[in-house]
Design a protein around this motif. Structure first.
Motif, PDB file in Angstrom:
ATOM      1  N   ALA A  33      48.337  30.840  46.236  1.00 10.35           N
ATOM      2  CA  ALA A  33      48.985  31.685  47.250  1.00 10.35           C
ATOM      3  C   ALA A  33      49.257  33.078  46.684  1.00 10.35           C
ATOM      4  N   GLN A  34      49.644  33.134  45.401  1.00 16.89           N
ATOM      5  CA  GLN A  34      49.906  34.445  44.785  1.00 16.89           C
ATOM      6  C   GLN A  34      48.635  35.283  44.699  1.00 16.89           C
ATOM      7  N   ILE A  35      47.530  34.628  44.337  1.00 13.93           N
ATOM      8  CA  ILE A  35      46.259  35.354  44.268  1.00 13.93           C
ATOM      9  C   ILE A  35      45.840  35.814  45.672  1.00 13.93           C
ATOM     10  N   GLU A  36      46.039  34.952  46.648  1.00 12.08           N
ATOM     11  CA  GLU A  36      45.645  35.320  48.014  1.00 12.08           C
ATOM     12  C   GLU A  36      46.467  36.506  48.519  1.00 12.08           C
ATOM     13  N   GLU A  37      47.750  36.468  48.192  1.00 13.05           N
ATOM     14  CA  GLU A  37      48.622  37.579  48.576  1.00 13.05           C
ATOM     15  C   GLU A  37      48.134  38.868  47.912  1.00 13.05           C
ATOM     16  N   LEU A  38      47.738  38.722  46.653  1.00 13.86           N
ATOM     17  CA  LEU A  38      47.240  39.860  45.884  1.00 13.86           C
ATOM     18  C   LEU A  38      45.945  40.405  46.487  1.00 13.86           C
ATOM     19  N   ILE A  39      45.047  39.496  46.870  1.00 17.96           N
ATOM     20  CA  ILE A  39      43.774  39.919  47.479  1.00 17.96           C
ATOM     21  C   ILE A  39      44.050  40.738  48.737  1.00 17.96           C
ATOM     22  N   ASP A  40      45.014  40.255  49.512  1.00 20.30           N
ATOM     23  CA  ASP A  40      45.343  40.951  50.749  1.00 20.30           C
ATOM     24  C   ASP A  40      45.861  42.357  50.455  1.00 20.30           C
ATOM     25  N   GLU A  41      46.611  42.453  49.355  1.00 18.95           N
ATOM     26  CA  GLU A  41      47.168  43.753  48.974  1.00 18.95           C
ATOM     27  C   GLU A  41      46.063  44.666  48.441  1.00 18.95           C
ATOM     28  N   LEU A  42      45.148  44.085  47.664  1.00 20.52           N
ATOM     29  CA  LEU A  42      44.102  44.882  47.023  1.00 20.52           C
ATOM     30  C   LEU A  42      43.150  45.519  48.029  1.00 20.52           C
ATOM     31  N   ARG A  43      43.014  44.899  49.170  1.00 23.15           N
ATOM     32  CA  ARG A  43      42.007  45.421  50.085  1.00 23.15           C
ATOM     33  C   ARG A  43      42.410  46.755  50.712  1.00 23.15           C
ATOM     34  N   SER A  44      43.658  47.170  50.469  1.00 25.05           N
ATOM     35  CA  SER A  44      44.005  48.518  50.921  1.00 25.05           C
ATOM     36  C   SER A  44      43.256  49.557  50.069  1.00 25.05           C
ATOM     37  N   SER A  45      42.844  49.160  48.859  1.00 21.50           N
ATOM     38  CA  SER A  45      42.144  50.113  47.994  1.00 21.50           C
ATOM     39  C   SER A  45      40.682  49.769  47.744  1.00 21.50           C
ATOM     40  N   PHE A  46      40.363  48.455  47.771  1.00 22.91           N
ATOM     41  CA  PHE A  46      39.006  48.067  47.406  1.00 22.91           C
ATOM     42  C   PHE A  46      38.333  47.315  48.529  1.00 22.91           C
ATOM     43  N   SER A  47      37.044  47.202  48.328  1.00 22.28           N
ATOM     44  CA  SER A  47      36.286  46.267  49.112  1.00 22.28           C
ATOM     45  C   SER A  47      36.241  44.989  48.259  1.00 22.28           C
ATOM     46  N   VAL A  48      36.707  43.878  48.820  1.00 23.89           N
ATOM     47  CA  VAL A  48      36.767  42.635  48.043  1.00 23.89           C
ATOM     48  C   VAL A  48      35.745  41.640  48.600  1.00 23.89           C
ATOM     49  N   VAL A  49      34.956  41.049  47.714  1.00 27.38           N
ATOM     50  CA  VAL A  49      34.022  40.007  48.139  1.00 27.38           C
ATOM     51  C   VAL A  49      34.400  38.739  47.395  1.00 27.38           C
ATOM     52  N   ILE A  50      34.677  37.681  48.122  1.00 25.55           N
ATOM     53  CA  ILE A  50      35.151  36.455  47.489  1.00 25.55           C
ATOM     54  C   ILE A  50      34.256  35.284  47.870  1.00 25.55           C
ATOM     55  N   VAL A  51      33.800  34.568  46.837  1.00 23.51           N
ATOM     56  CA  VAL A  51      33.094  33.312  47.072  1.00 23.51           C
ATOM     57  C   VAL A  51      34.149  32.225  47.026  1.00 23.51           C
ATOM     58  N   THR A  52      34.181  31.381  48.004  1.00 20.44           N
ATOM     59  CA  THR A  52      35.162  30.309  47.975  1.00 20.44           C
ATOM     60  C   THR A  52      34.568  29.057  48.587  1.00 20.44           C
TER      61      THR A  52
END
Ligand SMILES: Nc1ncnc2c1ncn2[C@@H]1O[C@H](COP(=O)(O)OP(=O)(O)O)[C@@H](O)[C@H]1O
Ligand SMILES: [Mg+2]
Lengths: 265, 231
Positions: A198-217
């Motif tokens: 959950a902490q990583i997911e929260e972080l991913i959500d925050e990071l996308r304000s600055s980056f383009s994030v591509v996640i394999v899951t």
């Protein structure tokens, strides 16, 4: 709950950060990617889902030329980042990887201090000129990766002494320390417990304000929670690529439907 | 294609079986309520009132099972639509049960008065409503979008019957003020039937949504409602 911002989940119209055109990847004679066209939007989380072995990791590694390091791996087609071919002769793969960071499935901190783990990238890429600047980059990256509070009093201790979830956030801090524009994550939570996830997911959500994030899951629920765009891979092809809410409520392709409802045979 | 996890299929089937049971019961209660009106049978009306409780119980069962399935299995795509629709259809059927019960209660009141002239027209309207309900439930079981849309479009006929009855009952009550009590009950019965017709179209919409993943739309043909002051 940030994940529940449904209105926002529909990706807004945005510019393409990466454009992949007719990408084929071969491992020797085995064609692992069979003509993929995908546009990765800027400041958006894009999820790659699909059964094991369908080529998600292979395709992800094309985006920062990690496949270059694999013997017998051959790539055809075109991958443009901001309109420029990343496979052009003039592109230095090491420089490219500073712009396109990567986080792996198993947290893999270097056997160095927490500080040096984060300082490594900025140092080798010569992004900072003095210790004060480096300190600042390290702190900023650790803060950004939501690990500062847990790490600030033990910056000189080995990164490997952290918990799994903390290590993964340290790896994210390391990846973002070079100020990348794209962050690739290959199953970044598969070794983590639900809270760390959950902490990583929260972080991913925050990071996308600055980056383009591509996640394999391999967790469809995770794809549904964190992404705005989802691509469904199947046997080396992208069967369907659309807004995440659409993929998970009303996919067009029967194969997508079967896979996400657990009917994949 | 079945799920890899077969227990999921079993649960989904169980929920749909409960919906079918509710549907069958709602249909039966409506038929019996109409019979109670037609035959002036207060005992039958009492039985309808008592049996409506079973629909309420089934609604709770469906609600609990669907909530649990959503929490435990995180259904996606069509599975999710099936479950969301199950929740809505069970609520709709519960309301249809309530309306049938209300018709039965009014049947009891009506039996205490002399025969009412327009009973056969009401029964005719009731039979149409019942046929609509029966067809939409078949469409649900068969996942037949065309049949569901046909029911949805035919609801205008029930609306028109209601409008005609409304005028006739009003005229009837004006001509003979002794008929006002029974006439008013009949008016409510007709209104209940018209509401059941509307609920039936909601089930049509759910069948469509399950299959197509998008709403059927809201431009359903409707009879102009009478009895409202012109605005
Ligand atoms: N380093 C490699 N060498 C040879 N074949 C590989 C290598 N990596 C992946 N493959 C093959 O490519 C295909 C896609 O694998 P991968 O991209 O890892 O799929 P996914 O990430 O979707 O599970 C598989 O058939 C796999 O065996
Ligand atoms: Mg992989």
């Amino acid at each position: 709950m940030t994940n529940m911002r449904m209105a926002e989940q529909a990706a807004r119209h945005q510019d393409n950060k990466i454009e992949a055109r007719d990408v084929h990847v071969y491992y020797g004679a085995n064609e692992a990617i069979k003509g993929v066209d995908v546009d990765i939007l800027d400041k958006t989380v894009t999820a790659f889902i699909g059964p094991s072995g369908c080529g998600k990791s292979t395709f992800l590694r094309c985006l920062n030329r990690m496949n270059d390091t694999i013997d017998g791996c051959r790539i055809t087609g075109q991958i443009l980042m901001d309109g420029d071919d990343i496979y052009a002769r003039s592109v230095d793969p090491v420089q490219l990887r500073a712009k396109v960071g990567m986080v792996f499935q198993k947290p893999n901190p270097f056997p160095k201090s927490i500080y040096d783990n984060v300082a490594y990238g900025p140092r080798i890429h010569g992004l900072v000129s003095n210790k004060a600047d480096l300190d600042e980059v390290v702190e900023k990256s650790l803060r950004r990766a939501a690990i500062w509070d847990e790490a600030k009093d033990r910056l000189n201790e080995p990164g490997t002494g952290l918990s799994g979830g903390q290590q993964q956030r340290l790896c994210i801090a390391r990846a973002i320390a070079t100020a990348p524009e794209v962050l690739l994550m290959d199953e970044p939570c598969s070794a983590l417990d639900p809270i760390a996830t959950a902490q990583i997911e929260e972080l991913i959500d925050e990071l996308r304000s600055s980056f383009s994030v591509v996640i394999v899951t391999h967790s469809m629920q995770q794809a549904a929670r964190v992404s705005q765009k989802t691509a469904f891979f199947h046997l080396g092809e992208v069967m369907e690529y659309d807004d995440t809410p659409k993929i998970f409520t009303n996919p067009e392709n029967p194969k997508t439907q079967d896979y996400i409802t657990g009917r994949y045979g | 294609m079945p799920h890899i996890v077969t227990a999921f299929d079993d649960d989904l089937m169980m929920i749909q079986a409960r919906i079918s049971e509710m549907g069958g019961l709602a249909e039966e209660l409506l038929a019996q309520a109409l019979e109670a009106v037609e035959k002036r049978d207060a005992a039958l009306a009492e039985r309808v009132i008592a049996r409506d409780k079973r629909i309420d119980e089934l609604e709770i069962e469906v609600e609990e099972a669907a909530t649990q399935l959503i929490a435990l299995r995180q259904p996606m795509a069509k599975d999710l639509r099936v479950l969301i629709s199950a929740l809505k259809i069970s609520t709709t059927l519960e309301r249809i049960g309530d309306l049938a019960k209300n018709i039965a209660k009014r049947a009891i009141v009506v039996t205490k008065h002399g025969p009412v002239k327009l009973t056969s027209s009401i029964i005719r309207m009731g039979r149409s409503t019942q046929a609509q309900l029966s067809q939409v439930l078949n469409a649900y079981t068969a996942r037949d979008t065309d049949a569901a849309v046909a029911v949805w479009q035919r609801d205008v006929e029930v609306d028109e019957m209601y409008n005609a009855l409304f005028r006739e009952l009003l005229t009837y009550m004006m001509e003979d003020s002794r008929m006002i009590t029974a006439g008013a009950q009949m008016l409510f019965i007709a209104k209940n039937l018209e509401r059941i017709g509307d609920h039936t179209t909601h089930i049509s919409e759910m069948v469509y949504y399950i299959q197509k993943g998008e709403p059927l739309g809201d431009d359903r043909p409707k009879g102009e409602p009478v009895g409202l002051d012109a605005e």
